[in-house]
Design an enzyme around this catalytic site. Structure first.
Site, mmCIF file in Angstrom:
data_model
loop_
_atom_site.group_PDB
_atom_site.id
_atom_site.type_symbol
_atom_site.label_atom_id
_atom_site.label_comp_id
_atom_site.label_asym_id
_atom_site.label_seq_id
_atom_site.Cartn_x
_atom_site.Cartn_y
_atom_site.Cartn_z
ATOM 1 N N SER A 154 6.363 -6.586 9.893
ATOM 2 C CA SER A 154 5.693 -5.291 9.834
ATOM 3 C C SER A 154 4.199 -5.510 9.978
ATOM 4 O O SER A 154 3.685 -6.604 9.695
ATOM 5 C CB SER A 154 5.978 -4.604 8.493
ATOM 6 N N TYR A 167 5.720 -3.993 -0.828
ATOM 7 C CA TYR A 167 6.282 -4.010 0.521
ATOM 8 C C TYR A 167 5.509 -4.985 1.409
ATOM 9 O O TYR A 167 6.121 -5.814 2.103
ATOM 10 C CB TYR A 167 6.239 -2.608 1.120
#
Length: 256
Positions: A154, A167
């Site tokens: 990501s 995250y």
């Protein structure tokens, strides 16, 4: 005999590709794109009804190209389940060429919200799920003298924002694990990290903290379609055996 026959009939440019988290979003787009290119895609996820629908939806075009989607139930947090997923592909096709570790969750929240169960879920899926995939596929790649790992990380592996601490931590871990794997692996094993920016998907649906959900709604105002990530993965897989595409960052032009 059946396995040898199948191997002999599969053109070398048509790969056996395993995709985790293939029931929606990026995983669904990757599975469909690669099947349409003629690859045999073993698609894994917990929502097998969606996998079956994907296989049926893509069957005709994929078959014309020589490929197809083969649905399999998969929980990446269970190492035995991941091992069985890889063995299914090898038993059916005689080899495994690519593992796309895409499964991930993103229940963003501030640290002071203390949503420990959600933190642990991200660690279990985003980090342990990747490690389980490596543990299952690396011996197979080593034995057969080649293979390709693709990790969907990501932009959060490169950037931390309020509510993204855990995250981003899991995605940085995914990036670091994959980079370590690249450095440790024999050159016959290629390793690629794909770091998407904002992509239209269901990831944000799991956010339970009201403030984080509102912020993500604004953050995701400009999103690209999952097919952009599928195209990046297709590009990495299509390179000659002596070319290793190590990392691709793909994000909306408006995401500065």
């Amino acid at each position: 005999m059946a396995t040898n026959h199948l191997k002999a009939q599969t053109p070398p440019e048509h790969k056996v590709v395993l995709v985790t988290g293939a029931s929606s979003g990026i995983g669904e787009a990757v599975a469909a794109r690669l099947a349409h290119e003629g690859h045999h895609v073993v698609a894994g996820a917990r929502r097998t009804d969606r996998l079956r629908a994907l296989a049926e939806r893509t069957a005709q075009e994929a078959a014309r190209a020589g490929g197809g989607i083969h649905p399999r139930p998969l929980d990446v947090t269970d190492p035995a389940d991941v091992g069985a997923f890889v063995e299914f592909a090898r038993d059916r096709f005689g080899r495994v060429d690519v593992l796309v570790c895409n499964a991930g969750v993103m229940p963003l929240s501030r640290l002071d919200s203390l949503l420990v169960d959600e933190w642990n879920r991200m660690i279990d899926v985003n980090v342990r799920g990747l490690l389980h995939g490596i543990a299952a596929a690396l011996p197979v790649f080593t034995e057969q003298g080649g293979g390709h790992f693709v990790t969907v990380a990501s932009i959060g592996a490169h950037q931390v924002l309020p509510t993204s601490a855990v995250y981003s931590g899991t995605k940085y871990a995914a990036w670091a694990i994959t980079e370590g794997l690249r450095q440790e692996s024999d050159p016959s094993i290629r390793v690629t990290t794909i770091s998407p920016g904002v992509v239209a998907s269901e990831l944000a649906d799991s956010i339970t903290e009201t403030g984080a959900a509102a912020a993500m709604h604004t953050y995701r105002a400009h999103a690209i379609e999952p097919r952009a990530i599928a195209e990046a993965i297709s590009y990495a897989l299509a390179q000659p055996a002596d070319v290793d595409v190590n990392e691709i960052v793909v994000r909306p032009a408006r995401q500065r």
